[in-house]
Design a protein around this motif. Structure first.
Motif, PDB file in Angstrom:
ATOM      1  N   THR A  17       0.953  -1.232  -0.030  1.00 23.05           N
ATOM      2  CA  THR A  17       0.001  -0.107   0.023  1.00 23.05           C
ATOM      3  C   THR A  17       0.849   1.195   0.067  1.00 23.05           C
ATOM      4  N   ASN A  18       1.927   1.191   0.632  1.00 24.88           N
ATOM      5  CA  ASN A  18       3.004   2.111   0.762  1.00 24.88           C
ATOM      6  C   ASN A  18       3.273   2.410  -0.935  1.00 24.88           C
ATOM      7  N   ALA A  19       3.858   1.408  -1.548  1.00 23.67           N
ATOM      8  CA  ALA A  19       4.368   1.427  -2.786  1.00 23.67           C
ATOM      9  C   ALA A  19       3.270   2.026  -3.973  1.00 23.67           C
ATOM     10  N   GLY A  30       8.484   5.427  -7.884  1.00 24.18           N
ATOM     11  CA  GLY A  30       7.872   6.583  -7.398  1.00 24.18           C
ATOM     12  C   GLY A  30       8.639   7.491  -6.656  1.00 24.18           C
ATOM     13  N   THR A  31       8.149   8.328  -5.925  1.00 29.42           N
ATOM     14  CA  THR A  31       8.911   9.491  -5.100  1.00 29.42           C
ATOM     15  C   THR A  31      10.374   9.267  -4.697  1.00 29.42           C
ATOM     16  N   GLY A  32      10.597   7.847  -4.161  1.00 28.74           N
ATOM     17  CA  GLY A  32      11.887   7.690  -3.592  1.00 28.74           C
ATOM     18  C   GLY A  32      11.931   8.425  -2.352  1.00 28.74           C
ATOM     19  N   LYS A  82      14.858   7.360   9.166  1.00 33.58           N
ATOM     20  CA  LYS A  82      14.308   7.767  10.072  1.00 33.58           C
ATOM     21  C   LYS A  82      12.647   6.923  10.063  1.00 33.58           C
ATOM     22  N   ILE A  83      12.684   6.582   8.778  1.00 35.67           N
ATOM     23  CA  ILE A  83      11.030   6.047   8.078  1.00 35.67           C
ATOM     24  C   ILE A  83      10.550   4.650   9.230  1.00 35.67           C
ATOM     25  N   PHE A  84      11.471   3.913   9.825  1.00 32.34           N
ATOM     26  CA  PHE A  84      11.027   3.137  10.510  1.00 32.34           C
ATOM     27  C   PHE A  84      10.878   3.377  11.868  1.00 32.34           C
ATOM     28  N   TYR A  88       6.693   8.355  12.098  1.00 35.98           N
ATOM     29  CA  TYR A  88       7.572   9.332  11.097  1.00 35.98           C
ATOM     30  C   TYR A  88       6.876   9.380  10.000  1.00 35.98           C
ATOM     31  N   GLN A  89       6.532  10.599   9.355  1.00 39.14           N
ATOM     32  CA  GLN A  89       6.010  10.881   8.370  1.00 39.14           C
ATOM     33  C   GLN A  89       6.829  11.830   7.554  1.00 39.14           C
ATOM     34  N   SER A  90       7.130  11.660   6.377  1.00 33.83           N
ATOM     35  CA  SER A  90       7.824  12.662   5.668  1.00 33.83           C
ATOM     36  C   SER A  90       7.144  14.029   5.513  1.00 33.83           C
ATOM     37  N   PHE A 103      -0.519  13.053   1.918  1.00 33.71           N
ATOM     38  CA  PHE A 103      -0.750  11.492   1.852  1.00 33.71           C
ATOM     39  C   PHE A 103      -1.513  11.051   3.333  1.00 33.71           C
ATOM     40  N   PRO A 104      -2.389  10.508   3.111  1.00 30.14           N
ATOM     41  CA  PRO A 104      -3.165   9.848   4.468  1.00 30.14           C
ATOM     42  C   PRO A 104      -2.268   9.100   5.163  1.00 30.14           C
ATOM     43  N   GLY A 105      -2.299   9.099   6.314  1.00 30.15           N
ATOM     44  CA  GLY A 105      -1.196   7.947   7.030  1.00 30.15           C
ATOM     45  C   GLY A 105      -0.873   8.646   8.461  1.00 30.15           C
ATOM     46  N   LEU A 106      -0.279   7.619   9.381  1.00 30.49           N
ATOM     47  CA  LEU A 106       0.086   8.175  10.586  1.00 30.49           C
ATOM     48  C   LEU A 106       1.671   7.892  11.016  1.00 30.49           C
ATOM     49  N   GLY A 107       2.123   7.430   9.833  1.00 34.87           N
ATOM     50  CA  GLY A 107       3.540   7.007  10.046  1.00 34.87           C
ATOM     51  C   GLY A 107       3.865   5.771  11.037  1.00 34.87           C
ATOM     52  N   LEU A 108       2.862   4.812  11.078  1.00 35.04           N
ATOM     53  CA  LEU A 108       2.956   3.675  12.071  1.00 35.04           C
ATOM     54  C   LEU A 108       3.225   2.329  11.103  1.00 35.04           C
ATOM     55  N   GLY A 109       2.968   2.144  10.154  1.00 39.06           N
ATOM     56  CA  GLY A 109       2.898   1.224   9.127  1.00 39.06           C
ATOM     57  C   GLY A 109       4.446   0.217   9.373  1.00 39.06           C
ATOM     58  N   LEU A 110       5.418   1.189   8.958  1.00 39.22           N
ATOM     59  CA  LEU A 110       6.733   0.697   8.705  1.00 39.22           C
ATOM     60  C   LEU A 110       7.405   0.429  10.063  1.00 39.22           C
ATOM     61  N   THR A 153      12.966   0.295  -3.125  1.00 40.60           N
ATOM     62  CA  THR A 153      12.767  -0.943  -2.921  1.00 40.60           C
ATOM     63  C   THR A 153      12.730  -1.454  -1.252  1.00 40.60           C
ATOM     64  N   PHE A 154      11.676  -2.067  -0.927  1.00 43.16           N
ATOM     65  CA  PHE A 154      11.784  -2.240   0.452  1.00 43.16           C
ATOM     66  C   PHE A 154      11.997  -3.688   0.487  1.00 43.16           C
ATOM     67  N   TYR A 155      12.876  -4.228   1.603  1.00 47.12           N
ATOM     68  CA  TYR A 155      13.233  -5.814   1.593  1.00 47.12           C
ATOM     69  C   TYR A 155      13.017  -6.280   2.959  1.00 47.12           C
TER      70      TYR A 155
HETATM   71  P1  ADP Z   1       2.553   6.433   6.376  1.00 45.12           P
HETATM   72  O1  ADP Z   1       2.610   5.808   5.134  1.00 45.12           O
HETATM   73  O2  ADP Z   1       1.293   5.715   7.263  1.00 45.12           O
HETATM   74  O3  ADP Z   1       2.863   7.711   6.677  1.00 45.12           O
HETATM   75  P2  ADP Z   1       4.556   4.352   7.087  1.00 45.12           P
HETATM   76  O4  ADP Z   1       5.455   3.982   8.478  1.00 45.12           O
HETATM   77  O5  ADP Z   1       4.253   3.258   6.314  1.00 45.12           O
HETATM   78  O6  ADP Z   1       3.647   5.519   7.442  1.00 45.12           O
HETATM   79  O7  ADP Z   1       5.864   4.933   6.328  1.00 45.12           O
HETATM   80  C1  ADP Z   1       6.520   6.198   6.976  1.00 45.12           C
HETATM   81  C2  ADP Z   1       7.114   7.324   5.922  1.00 45.12           C
HETATM   82  O8  ADP Z   1       8.156   6.594   5.040  1.00 45.12           O
HETATM   83  C3  ADP Z   1       5.928   7.805   4.884  1.00 45.12           C
HETATM   84  O9  ADP Z   1       5.402   8.865   5.513  1.00 45.12           O
HETATM   85  C4  ADP Z   1       6.752   8.090   3.841  1.00 45.12           C
HETATM   86  O10 ADP Z   1       7.616   9.366   3.880  1.00 45.12           O
HETATM   87  C5  ADP Z   1       8.091   7.006   3.785  1.00 45.12           C
HETATM   88  N1  ADP Z   1       7.567   5.950   2.709  1.00 45.12           N
HETATM   89  C6  ADP Z   1       7.403   4.712   3.001  1.00 45.12           C
HETATM   90  N2  ADP Z   1       7.081   3.876   2.008  1.00 45.12           N
HETATM   91  C7  ADP Z   1       7.432   4.655   0.939  1.00 45.12           C
HETATM   92  C8  ADP Z   1       7.539   4.360  -0.504  1.00 45.12           C
HETATM   93  N3  ADP Z   1       7.466   3.219  -1.046  1.00 45.12           N
HETATM   94  N4  ADP Z   1       8.036   5.514  -1.339  1.00 45.12           N
HETATM   95  C9  ADP Z   1       8.358   6.624  -0.521  1.00 45.12           C
HETATM   96  N5  ADP Z   1       8.095   6.802   0.799  1.00 45.12           N
HETATM   97  C10 ADP Z   1       7.944   5.930   1.489  1.00 45.12           C
END
Ligand code: ADP
Length: 479
Positions: free
Chosen positions: A381-383, A412-414, A422-424, A428-430, A436-443, A468-470
């Motif tokens: 869903t992030n992709a 995508g955006t990269g 920081k994204i894990f 954390y949300q950029s 973009f909707p979200g709370l920064g919890l998924g990762l 690419t997430f692994y």
């Molecule tokens: P959310 O997507 O709800 O904000 P995540 O924890 O899933 O929360 O992701 C945290 C942040 O990582 C996102 O806000 C985004 O900035 C970045 N991110 C995650 N996946 C991607 C992706 N595939 N491409 C670009 N940025 C991503």
């Protein structure tokens, strides 16, 4: 051996880049080289046979003192050095005076610029010391044996040593007797893993950690954000370690309150939301009989919003379970290939991105199927969220002897290098993607799930090109 032929003596004196003069015992010029003439700024012929005081009657020098110094060189047959400020020219000079027969030779050099730099350095050193001494962060410097050679006021206060002097004479070896350390997860931390010791004895150039220092007697807790780095101390450039301690206790307490609040709210919301969803299902079924299109649309919207809310509450509940160490992993053997197929089939209908699945025949894994599915759904869903609709998403699984590595690639955006670190993190949300909707919890939740399977999660990304997430899942070791 053949002696080197030296140039004419006077030629030699003329060539040096310092002023060189010879004065007699009454301080009258006998000789001046070109450079001396240039520095003094008066033609040689007007200087010879004169005292420098004749030419600068308003000079600021104390001639009695100067004469004493000069005569001393003659008595001791030893040179003297001094720095003088010459007011008529507003310049500083460095002088070396040599007794020479019954005269004196003087080498001098303009050091105004150098002196200015030295003075500036000295004053910034003073300012820096004043700043360090009074900032609220603790600052300490330890020598290679761990002995404190500098401590500021805040460091003394944090350490509970009675004063600076008592701390300066010691190393930190006594501290483990009074305090123990915890890491951010509340797990005991060895003193050897504290940033200061990692740099002192662990061969690291720098280290940082947020840790909790607990007083063994009073159980009082101080949370510190510690940053340590190797510095080289003059004059011998001996490697020392400088550590800065930022007190984050208040922040940590607030964070804990927020966690408790979120946990409470999400627990309280779960039951009413689940029953709301059940009632909405019933309503939706009933609305089909009354053939009221408007009502049906409203119900379907409310239902989709309720689903989003339930998803959010589940994420928050996952977070509190992780915080409390209660996230359960129930492992069993299953076919990864069938899971990848299933997840893709669930997601493809809700997106225009073509999802390409590519996996070699992987043997079954021993893991929590639902939780691995949760990670896959989150990455997919992030992709989808962070790449343009027409671009494909590639889901891949590659097995090696010990583990299977699953990857989700988008175009995508990269993510910038800085943000990749920081994204894990939780919440954390950029800032760039505030839309973009979200709370920064998924990762964060995904990384915890993978960690609980003893696997790893990481990202490779280039801004503007894609990510690419692994994640890896170690194989079940059947015996
Ligand atoms: P959310 O997507 O709800 O904000 P995540 O924890 O899933 O929360 O992701 C945290 C942040 O990582 C996102 O806000 C985004 O900035 C970045 N991110 C995650 N996946 C991607 C992706 N595939 N491409 C670009 N940025 C991503």
């Amino acid at each position: 051996m053949k002696a080197l032929s030296l140039p004419n003596f006077e030629e030699l004196l003329e060539s040096i880049q310092d002023g060189f003069v010879v004065v007699d015992k009454t301080l009258r010029y006998v000789y001046l080289n070109k450079k001396a003439e240039e520095i003094i700024g008066i033609p040689i012929e007007k200087l010879l046979g004169k005292r420098f005081t004749d030419k600068f009657p308003d000079h600021n020098l104390n001639l009695v003192d100067l004469l004493k110094i000069v005569e001393q060189t003659w008595i001791e047959r030893k040179n003297a050095t001094l720095e003088i400020y010459f007011k008529p020219q507003k310049r500083w000079y460095y002088l070396i005076i040599y007794p020479f027969k019954d005269m004196y030779s003087v080498i001098f050099r303009d050091i105004t610029a150098e002196k200015q730099i030295r003075d500036d350095l000295q004053s910034s050193k003073k300012q820096l010391d004043l700043l360090f001494r009074n900032i609220s962060d603790g600052v300490v410097i330890q020598d290679p044996t761990g002995k404190f050679v500098y401590v500021n006021n805040a460091a003394v206060e944090m350490s509970k040593f009675p004063n600076e002097k008592s701390m300066l004479s010691l190393t930190d070896v006594g501290l483990p007797g009074h305090y123990f350390l915890l890491d951010e997860e509340g797990i005991a931390l060895s003193w050897e893993d504290a940033p200061g010791r990692q740099v002192l004895f662990g061969g690291k150039e720098s280290a940082e950690k947020v840790l909790c220092v607990v007083d063994k007697e009073t159980r009082e807790e101080i949370w510190l954000d510690v940053k340590s780095a190797k510095i080289f101390v003059s004059p011998d450039k001996v490697p020392h370690v400088m550590s800065i301690f930022h007190n984050v206790t208040v922040l940590k307490k607030l964070e804990r309150q927020k966690d408790n609040f979120l946990s409470l709210v999400s627990h309280e919301l779960k039951t009413p939301l689940t029953s709301m969803k059940a009632y909405l299902d019933i309503l939706q079924k009933q609305s089909k009989h009354i053939h009221d299109a408007k009502t049906a649309t409203i119900i379907s919207r409310v239902k989709s919003d309720t689903d989003k809310l339930i998803e959010l509450v589940h994420s928050l509940l996952d977070i509190s379970r992780i915080q409390e160490g209660k996230l359960q992993i129930v492992k069993h053997k299953f076919s990864l290939a069938s899971l990848l197929k299933e997840v893709t089939e669930d997601i493809q209908p809700i997106t225009h991105h073509p999802i390409q699945v590519n996996y070699s025949k992987t043997s079954s894994v021993n893991a929590d199927r639902d939780k691995v599915a949760q990670v896959l759904v989150n990455l997919l869903t992030n992709a989808i969220k962070y790449s343009p609709e027409e671009k494909p998403i590639i889901l891949q699984a590659k097995a090696n002897e010990h583990e299977v590595v699953i990857s989700v690639k988008d175009f995508g955006t990269g993510i910038s290098q800085k943000e990749q670190k920081k994204i894990f993190n939780r919440f954390y949300q950029s800032a760039r993607y505030a839309t973009f909707p979200g709370l920064g919890l998924g990762l964060y939740i995904s990384s915890e799930i993978v960690r609980m399977h003893n696997g790893k999660i990481w990202v490779k990304s280039t801004e503007g090109k894609g990510s690419t997430f692994y994640f890896s899942l170690p194989y079940h070791k059947s015996k």
